[in-house]
Design a protein around this motif. Structure first.
Motif, short mmCIF file in Angstrom:
data_model
loop_
_atom_site.label_atom_id
_atom_site.label_comp_id
_atom_site.label_asym_id
_atom_site.label_seq_id
_atom_site.Cartn_x
_atom_site.Cartn_y
_atom_site.Cartn_z
N GLN A 1 0.84 -1.20 0.00
CA GLN A 1 0.00 0.00 0.00
C GLN A 1 0.87 1.25 0.00
O GLN A 1 1.65 1.47 0.92
CB GLN A 1 -0.89 0.02 1.25
N ASN B 1 -4.65 -12.23 -0.94
CA ASN B 1 -5.84 -11.88 -0.17
C ASN B 1 -6.78 -11.04 -1.03
O ASN B 1 -6.39 -10.04 -1.61
CB ASN B 1 -5.41 -11.10 1.07
N SER C 1 -9.86 -9.94 0.21
CA SER C 1 -10.88 -9.40 1.12
C SER C 1 -11.21 -7.95 0.78
O SER C 1 -12.27 -7.45 1.15
CB SER C 1 -10.40 -9.49 2.56
N ALA D 1 -10.02 -5.33 2.04
CA ALA D 1 -10.17 -4.59 3.29
C ALA D 1 -8.84 -4.59 4.04
O ALA D 1 -7.96 -5.41 3.79
CB ALA D 1 -11.26 -5.22 4.16
N GLY D 2 -8.71 -3.65 4.98
CA GLY D 2 -7.51 -3.59 5.80
C GLY D 2 -6.26 -3.39 4.97
O GLY D 2 -6.19 -2.49 4.13
N ASP D 3 -5.26 -4.22 5.18
CA ASP D 3 -4.03 -4.14 4.40
C ASP D 3 -4.28 -4.31 2.91
O ASP D 3 -3.43 -3.94 2.08
CB ASP D 3 -3.04 -5.23 4.85
N ALA E 1 -7.11 -3.22 1.26
CA ALA E 1 -8.13 -2.29 0.79
C ALA E 1 -7.79 -1.78 -0.60
O ALA E 1 -6.62 -1.51 -0.92
CB ALA E 1 -8.26 -1.12 1.76
N SER F 1 -7.54 -14.50 7.68
CA SER F 1 -7.79 -13.14 7.20
C SER F 1 -8.04 -13.11 5.71
O SER F 1 -8.51 -12.10 5.18
CB SER F 1 -6.59 -12.25 7.54
#
Length: 699
Positions: free
Chosen positions: A541, A581, A583, A585-587, A589, A644
């Protein structure tokens, strides 16, 4: 490689240097390296960057006129379709369960096809892939771009989708039988599919072709090379140790200039287990064999996969397998001279001295990077000769040992290739190695002994066709870095034992995003025994600063994590596929679903080219010779994931039983690719990508 069942394992108990230890020392010697490696500078940063830029600007056959990245990048997405750039089309062919030929049974939407039927259908979870064009006569290996053989791997199955749930059963685990195990074995391996472009421009299977063929977990194969006949390869069913049934967990691939396909057995350990008590051997521990495996349950109903019944059977897996797609009656060959480990892919190049070189990564945390160099040399004047077809029989397997440089002119670091040869470097009977076959069967332990450099999950390796000797490897991620504990080979956690440290090469204590390492062989010769290396990109990110910050060539427009698949086209574009990942979201996103990006190796620019459907991995890529058609595989659409990395539309209490009751709850791809189509359980498949104007892909 898929994340959902195996990537948290670590089987390497060694305490010698990791790549991170080496970079620590390099930065201690010259602190300017921090600025060079994390500053994201362009082609002039390191000496060989300028050479790469000059080399990539050249080309023949009109290639110099092609734009390196001539498409508009697509945005991140989290829907249930494949997204490609404006001006491109995406067509789906050859999904799991499709008939392999005109006589094979049709796919049943409730997944109730039998094991015998699955052997006649395309397998599950497509992975590595190669297109072999026909010759002008249409009866052999050539350079046609309108018709040929598409050969691809089937890495594993998703049991929650793969099996029908009968009356009285809760999910696929209920009443597990030998028939279910056999069906699972039939879903593995590979497919050889005759394809052609029709008059309308679409691609289709040629079902009446004699070349169509399924290779699966029970197909007879020949064992060849130094491990052939070794005591560790012998079983009651094969007392000579010369033939094995099947190949398993075939991940990435390679291809040879003599027209054969290389397929790579990766996480074979997960299909074995044992019934009753057993104390695993050091060899079994080092390769991650456990009582329950991945939970496929084959060992509970099929003695071949029960170590208490067949302790040597696992040693017959974990190899590179060579297949002749143009000879339907030929036996696949397990090439044991190339070593036994969790092979990701097999990048074959012909070195400047004529030697055939095969680069390979062992895909597990803290494992190694390898290359094989043939004894003989390639006869370019007679590419399909019998002599060329024997080049993988004999040669030397090397493992990489990275070292830090002392000046900026070292291109960050140096390295050597250490031979894994019986009698050399301590690989002797006095140290527990019996012969060369034993060294190959225990390649991981041999690499431990010679002090090879532990890497962060080395996955696909790709060589730049425009810069001789320049090679890249994806290091997907590592959640076993930093902190004070590490997993032991048996899966337990020992307090106080050190994980590899945080440093410039892996600047995150929990490296969830991954990175790509590049090296240049000495003299541009792939068979050289020394190299220089640097880091091409750190994913992540861009909003994150400090030790976890990504490279400057990662921006809000090209966010990605977990680089996995890697390949070059003939123009020198580097295609990066992700298996991480999703998802969002989070790391993770704003990263969306797994995707495929394209990089310019000289400028380090990276653009997103394709986004996959919900819950998938994007993996496997190949082109027609004219580079106007690209084939990409979509693996495990709708996969639940774990921890996660769970699917964003599924909660922690969802079970396989709920998916059995509603198999389209997370994805219905590829049906979802067509508006208005009836939803069907998700199926791995191949995507054909073309430019609407008929031009070269990517330019």
């Amino acid at each position: 490689m898929s994340e959902h069942i195996r990537d948290d394992d670590r089987s390497n108990p060694s305490r010698h240097d990791s790549l991170t230890d080496i970079v620590d020392r390099a930065i201690a010697v010259n602190p300017q390296r921090r600025r060079l490696m994390l500053g994201g500078l362009g082609a002039a940063t390191l000496p060989f960057f300028s050479f790469s830029l000059a080399a990539c600007g050249g080309g023949s056959d009109g290639e110099a006129a092609e734009r390196m990245l001539g498409f508009t990048a697509v945005a991140a997405a989290s829907g249930d379709t494949v997204v490609v750039p404006a001006g491109y089309t995406a067509q789906v062919i050859a999904p799991w369960g499709a008939p392999i030929d005109a006589l094979a049974p049709a796919f049943k939407a409730d997944a109730s096809n039998t094991a015998a039927e699955q052997e006649q259908q395309i397998g599950d979870n497509h992975d590595g892939m190669a297109f072999f064009g026909f010759n002008a006569a249409g009866n052999g290996f050539g350079n046609r771009s309108d018709e040929g053989l598409l050969v691809f791997n089937h890495e594993y199955i998703n049991p929650e989708y793969f099996y029908a749930v009968a009356a009285g059963e809760t999910d696929w685990t209920t009443n597990f039988t030998l028939e279910k195990a056999r069906k699972g074995q039939a879903g593995h391996g590979g497919s050889i599919v005759h394809v052609r472009r029709n008059s309308g421009g679409a691609w289709e299977q040629v079902l009446n072709s004699p070349y169509n063929r399924r290779i699966h977990g029970n197909t007879p194969m020949t064992i060849q090379g130094p491990a052939r006949g070794n005591d560790l390869m012998k079983t009651e069913a094969d007392p000579g140790g010369i033939e094995v049934l099947g190949m398993l967990n075939n991940c990435g691939n390679g291809r040879t200039p003599w027209g054969t396909y290389l397929t790579c057995e990766e996480n074979f350990n997960g299909y074995f287990g044992w019934n009753g008590p057993r104390t695993p051997s050091a060899l079994e521990n080092r390769y991650g064999l456990t009582a329950a495996g991945f939970g496929y349950r084959w060992h509970t109903v099929d003695p071949r996969f029960d170590l208490n019944a067949n302790e040597n059977e696992p040693n017959r897996f974990g190899w590179i397998v060579e297949i002749d797609p143009f000879s339907p009656s030929s036996k696949p060959i397990k090439r044991t001279a190339l070593g036994r480990f969790k092979h990701e892919n097999a990048e074959l190049v012909v070195a400047s001295d004529g030697k055939v070189v095969v680069y390979m990564g062992c895909d597990e945390r803290n494992e190694y990077l390898y290359k094989f160099v043939s004894t003989g040399t390639f006869d370019a004047a007679n590419p399909t000769s019998a002599a060329n077809r024997r080049l993988l029989e004999s040669g030397t397997l090397y493992v990489a040992k990275f070292a830090a440089g002392s000046t900026l002119n070292d291109n960050m670091g140096t390295g050597t290739w250490v031979p894994l040869v019986f009698g050399e470097n301590g690989l002797t009977t006095a140290n527990g190695f019996a012969n060369q076959g034993d060294v190959m069967i225990r390649s991981r332990q041999a690499s431990d002994f010679v002090g090879a450099t532990m890497m962060d999950r080395p996955e696909w390796v790709a060589a730049n066709p425009k810069v001789p000797g320049e090679v890249f490897v994806t290091l997907t991620n590592n959640n076993r870095r930093g902190g004070t504990t590490s997993n032991n080979p048996d899966g337990s956690t020992a307090a106080g034992s050190a994980r590899p440290p945080v440093d410039e090469a892996n600047p995150r204590s929990n490296n969830v995003w991954g990175h790509i390492v590049r090296w240049n062989e000495a003299g541009g010769n792939a068979s050289a025994l020394s190299f220089n290396w640097d880091i091409f990109v750190l994913a992540g990110q861009p909003s994150v600063t400090g030790a976890r910050a990504p490279s400057a060539n990662v921006t809000a427009d090209n966010l990605f994590n977990s680089p996995d698949g890697l390949a070059f086209d003939s123009f020198g574009r580097m295609w990066i596929q992700t298996d991480g990942n999703y998802s969002n979201a989070g790391d993770f996103a704003n990263m969306g679903n797994n995707q495929m990006l394209v990089a310019d190796p000289a400028t380090k620019e990276i653009r997103r080219f394709l986004v996959g459907p919900s819950g998938c991995e994007v993996t496997g890529i190949t082109w027609t010779p004219d580079r106007k058609t690209m084939f990409v595989n979509i693996q495990h659409p709708g996969e639940v994931g774990s921890g996660s990395g769970r699917h964003p539309r599924i909660s922690a209490d969802q079970t396989d039983a709920q998916i059995a009751a509603n198999p389209t709850m997370l994805s219905s791809w590829p049906a979802s690719q067509t508006a208005g189509a009836t939803p069907v359980r998700p199926r791995a498949a191949t995507v054909v990508v073309r430019r609407s104007d008929g031009g070269v892909i990517g330019g």
